[in-house]
Design a protein around this motif. Structure first.
Motif, mmCIF file in Angstrom:
data_model
loop_
_atom_site.group_PDB
_atom_site.id
_atom_site.type_symbol
_atom_site.label_atom_id
_atom_site.label_comp_id
_atom_site.label_asym_id
_atom_site.label_seq_id
_atom_site.Cartn_x
_atom_site.Cartn_y
_atom_site.Cartn_z
ATOM 1 N N GLY A 119 0.816 -1.214 0.000
ATOM 2 C CA GLY A 119 0.000 0.000 0.000
ATOM 3 C C GLY A 119 0.844 1.255 0.000
ATOM 4 O O GLY A 119 0.561 2.220 -0.726
ATOM 5 N N GLN A 120 1.906 1.249 0.803
ATOM 6 C CA GLN A 120 2.769 2.427 0.853
ATOM 7 C C GLN A 120 3.649 2.529 -0.392
ATOM 8 O O GLN A 120 4.008 3.633 -0.810
ATOM 9 C CB GLN A 120 3.617 2.375 2.120
ATOM 10 N N THR A 121 3.993 1.393 -0.986
ATOM 11 C CA THR A 121 4.733 1.429 -2.257
ATOM 12 C C THR A 121 3.868 1.992 -3.377
ATOM 13 O O THR A 121 4.325 2.799 -4.204
ATOM 14 C CB THR A 121 5.210 0.013 -2.634
ATOM 15 N N LEU A 122 2.612 1.589 -3.404
ATOM 16 C CA LEU A 122 1.702 1.986 -4.469
ATOM 17 C C LEU A 122 1.205 3.419 -4.314
ATOM 18 O O LEU A 122 1.150 4.180 -5.280
ATOM 19 C CB LEU A 122 0.513 1.018 -4.503
ATOM 20 N N PHE A 123 0.862 3.794 -3.090
ATOM 21 C CA PHE A 123 0.223 5.086 -2.855
ATOM 22 C C PHE A 123 1.113 6.111 -2.156
ATOM 23 O O PHE A 123 0.751 7.281 -2.064
ATOM 24 C CB PHE A 123 -1.053 4.898 -2.014
ATOM 25 N N GLY A 124 2.264 5.690 -1.647
ATOM 26 C CA GLY A 124 3.148 6.609 -0.949
ATOM 27 C C GLY A 124 3.063 6.430 0.559
ATOM 28 O O GLY A 124 2.130 5.826 1.083
ATOM 29 N N SER A 125 4.037 6.975 1.261
ATOM 30 C CA SER A 125 4.126 6.774 2.707
ATOM 31 C C SER A 125 4.039 8.079 3.499
ATOM 32 O O SER A 125 4.324 8.093 4.692
ATOM 33 C CB SER A 125 5.440 6.063 3.060
ATOM 34 N N ASP A 126 3.655 9.188 2.842
ATOM 35 C CA ASP A 126 3.474 10.443 3.573
ATOM 36 C C ASP A 126 2.149 10.426 4.329
ATOM 37 O O ASP A 126 1.380 9.473 4.250
ATOM 38 C CB ASP A 126 3.507 11.629 2.607
ATOM 39 N N ILE A 127 1.888 11.491 5.075
ATOM 40 C CA ILE A 127 0.603 11.660 5.736
ATOM 41 C C ILE A 127 -0.335 12.376 4.768
ATOM 42 O O ILE A 127 -0.045 13.485 4.322
ATOM 43 C CB ILE A 127 0.740 12.467 7.047
ATOM 44 N N TYR A 128 -1.446 11.741 4.434
ATOM 45 C CA TYR A 128 -2.369 12.280 3.443
ATOM 46 C C TYR A 128 -3.671 12.720 4.107
ATOM 47 O O TYR A 128 -4.046 12.229 5.175
ATOM 48 C CB TYR A 128 -2.657 11.237 2.355
ATOM 49 N N LYS A 129 -4.351 13.613 3.444
ATOM 50 C CA LYS A 129 -5.564 14.202 3.989
ATOM 51 C C LYS A 129 -6.791 13.639 3.294
ATOM 52 O O LYS A 129 -6.798 13.461 2.077
ATOM 53 C CB LYS A 129 -5.515 15.728 3.812
ATOM 54 N N ILE A 130 -7.814 13.348 4.075
ATOM 55 C CA ILE A 130 -9.129 13.006 3.541
ATOM 56 C C ILE A 130 -10.119 14.032 4.056
ATOM 57 O O ILE A 130 -10.261 14.215 5.272
ATOM 58 C CB ILE A 130 -9.574 11.595 3.968
ATOM 59 N N ASP A 131 -10.773 14.714 3.156
ATOM 60 C CA ASP A 131 -11.750 15.734 3.547
ATOM 61 C C ASP A 131 -13.064 15.421 2.850
ATOM 62 O O ASP A 131 -13.218 15.668 1.657
ATOM 63 C CB ASP A 131 -11.249 17.128 3.165
ATOM 64 N N ILE A 132 -14.002 14.861 3.600
ATOM 65 C CA ILE A 132 -15.306 14.516 3.019
ATOM 66 C C ILE A 132 -16.380 15.511 3.443
ATOM 67 O O ILE A 132 -17.577 15.245 3.286
ATOM 68 C CB ILE A 132 -15.722 13.084 3.411
ATOM 69 N N GLY A 133 -15.949 16.643 3.997
ATOM 70 C CA GLY A 133 -16.888 17.711 4.304
ATOM 71 C C GLY A 133 -17.585 17.617 5.646
ATOM 72 O O GLY A 133 -18.550 18.353 5.886
ATOM 73 N N MET A 134 -17.133 16.722 6.524
ATOM 74 C CA MET A 134 -17.769 16.643 7.840
ATOM 75 C C MET A 134 -17.394 17.873 8.658
ATOM 76 O O MET A 134 -16.215 18.259 8.693
ATOM 77 C CB MET A 134 -17.348 15.373 8.582
ATOM 78 N N PRO A 135 -18.362 18.504 9.337
ATOM 79 C CA PRO A 135 -18.061 19.702 10.128
ATOM 80 C C PRO A 135 -17.147 19.371 11.301
ATOM 81 O O PRO A 135 -17.286 18.319 11.925
ATOM 82 C CB PRO A 135 -19.444 20.156 10.625
ATOM 83 N N LYS A 136 -16.221 20.263 11.578
ATOM 84 C CA LYS A 136 -15.250 20.033 12.645
ATOM 85 C C LYS A 136 -15.470 20.944 13.849
ATOM 86 O O LYS A 136 -14.766 20.825 14.852
ATOM 87 C CB LYS A 136 -13.831 20.207 12.105
ATOM 88 N N ASP A 137 -16.424 21.857 13.758
ATOM 89 C CA ASP A 137 -16.677 22.768 14.876
ATOM 90 C C ASP A 137 -17.418 22.040 15.992
ATOM 91 O O ASP A 137 -18.261 21.172 15.736
ATOM 92 C CB ASP A 137 -17.517 23.963 14.415
ATOM 93 N N PRO A 138 -17.140 22.399 17.246
ATOM 94 C CA PRO A 138 -17.862 21.778 18.364
ATOM 95 C C PRO A 138 -19.297 22.294 18.446
ATOM 96 O O PRO A 138 -19.601 23.393 17.987
ATOM 97 C CB PRO A 138 -17.044 22.215 19.584
ATOM 98 N N GLU A 155 -17.685 16.501 14.302
ATOM 99 C CA GLU A 155 -17.125 15.475 13.424
ATOM 100 C C GLU A 155 -17.262 14.093 14.045
ATOM 101 O O GLU A 155 -17.628 13.125 13.362
ATOM 102 C CB GLU A 155 -15.652 15.781 13.140
ATOM 103 N N ASP A 156 -16.996 13.992 15.360
ATOM 104 C CA ASP A 156 -17.159 12.706 16.038
ATOM 105 C C ASP A 156 -18.609 12.251 16.018
ATOM 106 O O ASP A 156 -18.905 11.060 15.857
ATOM 107 C CB ASP A 156 -16.676 12.817 17.491
ATOM 108 N N LEU A 157 -19.531 13.189 16.175
ATOM 109 C CA LEU A 157 -20.947 12.846 16.173
ATOM 110 C C LEU A 157 -21.378 12.311 14.814
ATOM 111 O O LEU A 157 -22.037 11.268 14.722
ATOM 112 C CB LEU A 157 -21.780 14.070 16.558
ATOM 113 N N TYR A 158 -21.013 13.005 13.736
ATOM 114 C CA TYR A 158 -21.372 12.545 12.397
ATOM 115 C C TYR A 158 -20.708 11.204 12.085
ATOM 116 O O TYR A 158 -21.322 10.320 11.471
ATOM 117 C CB TYR A 158 -20.968 13.589 11.354
#
Length: 309
Positions: A119-138, A155-158
Motif C-alpha cells: 500500500g505504501q509502495t503503491l500510494f506513498g508513505s506520507d501523511i495524506y488528507k481526507i476531507d469529506i466535508g464533515m463539520p469540525k466545529d464543536p 465530526e465525532d458525532l457525524y
C-alpha cells in the motif's frame, strides 16, 4: 455532570468506530473460521486508496469539484478492495481450504504485512488528507439542563452516526439475507456447505469484500480525523479486544463490545488516569480483553464450544 456526559458521549462515539472495524473481524471469522489479522492493514490500504484517488482523479480527468472527486475516489477505492478480496480468495484462501486454523491465521499475518508494504509502495508513505466535508466545529447540547451545556465534537458525532448506520445495515445483511445465511452455513462446516451447493469461493469473495467495505468506511472516518498514516493500522487493532470482549462469532457482540471499550477507556483515562500517571487509554482495552480470556474466553455473546468424546 456535564463533564461526565461529555466523556461518556466521546466514549460512545469512539466505540461505534471500534465496532465498525470489529465487524470486519467477525464477518471473516464466521465465514472462514480464522481470526483476520489483516483487518488493520485493510483499513490503512483502503484509506490510502481513498486519499490518493481523491487527489489524482481531478488531475487525470480535468475537473475541480471536491464532491465529485470524493465520490469517484470512494468508488475507485471500493473497486480496489473488491479486487483485493478476489486476489486473497484466488491465490490464498482457495489453496488452504480445510487446513488447520493456525495455517489460515499465519496466512492473514502474511497478507497484513504485504498490504502494509504494498500500500505504501503503491500510494506513498506520507501523511495524506481526507476531507469529506464533515463539520469540525464543536456543538453544545443540553444547554438548558446543564450550565454551559455538553460540548460535543461535531465530526465525532457525524462519524458515529455513519458508523452506527453501517453497523445496522451489515447486521441486517448478515441476519436477514440469503447470502448472510450462506455465510453462517459456511462458518459452521465448510464441507457440509459445499455438499449442499454453496459456492465456497464466491462466499469468501463476498465476505472479504464486505469486510473491505467496512475497512474503507472506517479508514475514511479515521483518516478524516487523524490523517492517513501508518498509525491507522495500529488504531484499527484496537478492535481486537472488542471482538474478544463481544465474542468472535457475534455481530451484536461486536457492537456492544465496541461501546464498552470506547466508554471504558475514556472514563478510566479521565477519572483514574490522573492517579496512575495517565496512559490508561492505551492499555485499558487489552487488559479488559485479557480478563475475559481468563474467565470467559468465548466473550459476552460468543458461542461456547463443547467437544464431546
Amino acid at each position: 455532570m456535564g463533564f461526565f456526559l461529555e466523556t461518556l458521549f466521546g466514549g460512545l462515539m469512539a466505540g461505534m468506530l471500534y465496532s465498525l472495524i470489529a465487524l470486519g473481524f467477525v464477518l471473516i471469522f464466521k465465514a472462514s473460521g480464522v481470526f483476520n489479522f489483516a483487518q488493520g492493514a485493510m483499513v490503512l490500504f483502503a484509506a490510502l486508496a481513498m486519499a490518493r484517488f481523491s487527489e489524482w482523479f481531478p488531475k487525470w480527468f480535468g475537473f475541480d469539484n471536491a464532491v465529485l472527486a470524493n465520490l469517484l475516489a470512494f468508488i475507485g477505492a471500493m473497486a480496489v478492495m473488491v479486487v483485493v478480496a478476489w486476489v486473497i480468495e484466488r491465490w490464498c484462501l482457495s489453496r488452504l481450504v480445510n487446513q488447520e486454523g493456525i495455517t489460515l491465521l499465519m496466512a492473514t499475518l502474511g497478507i497484513s504485512y504485504f498490504m502494509d508494504g504494498f500500500g505504501q509502495t503503491l500510494f506513498g508513505s506520507d501523511i495524506y488528507k481526507i476531507d469529506i466535508g464533515m463539520p469540525k466545529d464543536p456543538i453544545f447540547l443540553f444547554e438548558q439542563t446543564f450550565q454551559g451545556g455538553v460540548l460535543i465534537n461535531a465530526e465525532d458525532l457525524y462519524a458515529a452516526l455513519i458508523a452506527a448506520a453501517l453497523v445496522a445495515a451489515l447486521s441486517l445483511f448478515f441476519q436477514k439475507t440469503a447470502t448472510g445465511r450462506a455465510l453462517r452455513a459456511v462458518a459452521d462446516d465448510h464441507q457440509a456447505a459445499q455438499s449442499i451447493g454453496i459456492p465456497l469461493s464466491r462466499i469468501w469473495v463476498i465476505v472479504w469484500s464486505v469486510a473491505g467495505f467496512a475497512a474503507l468506511v472506517a479508514g475514511i472516518i479515521w483518516g478524516s480525523k487523524l490523517g492517513v498514516q501508518f498509525s491507522l493500522s495500529q488504531v484499527a487493532l484496537k478492535a481486537l479486544p472488542v471482538v474478544i470482549l463481544g465474542g468472535l462469532t457475534s455481530v451484536p457482540g461486536a457492537i456492544i463490545g465496541g461501546l464498552i471499550i470506547g466508554v471504558g477507556e475514556k472514563l478510566s483515562e479521565v477519572y483514574i488516569g490522573p492517579m496512575l500517571g495517565g496512559g490508561i487509554e492505551i492499555w485499558f482495552a487489552y487488559v479488559l480483553a485479557l480478563v475475559f480470556l481468563l474467565f470467559r474466553p468465548q466473550g459476552l455473546f460468543g458461542e461456547k464450544i463443547i467437544d464431546r468424546v
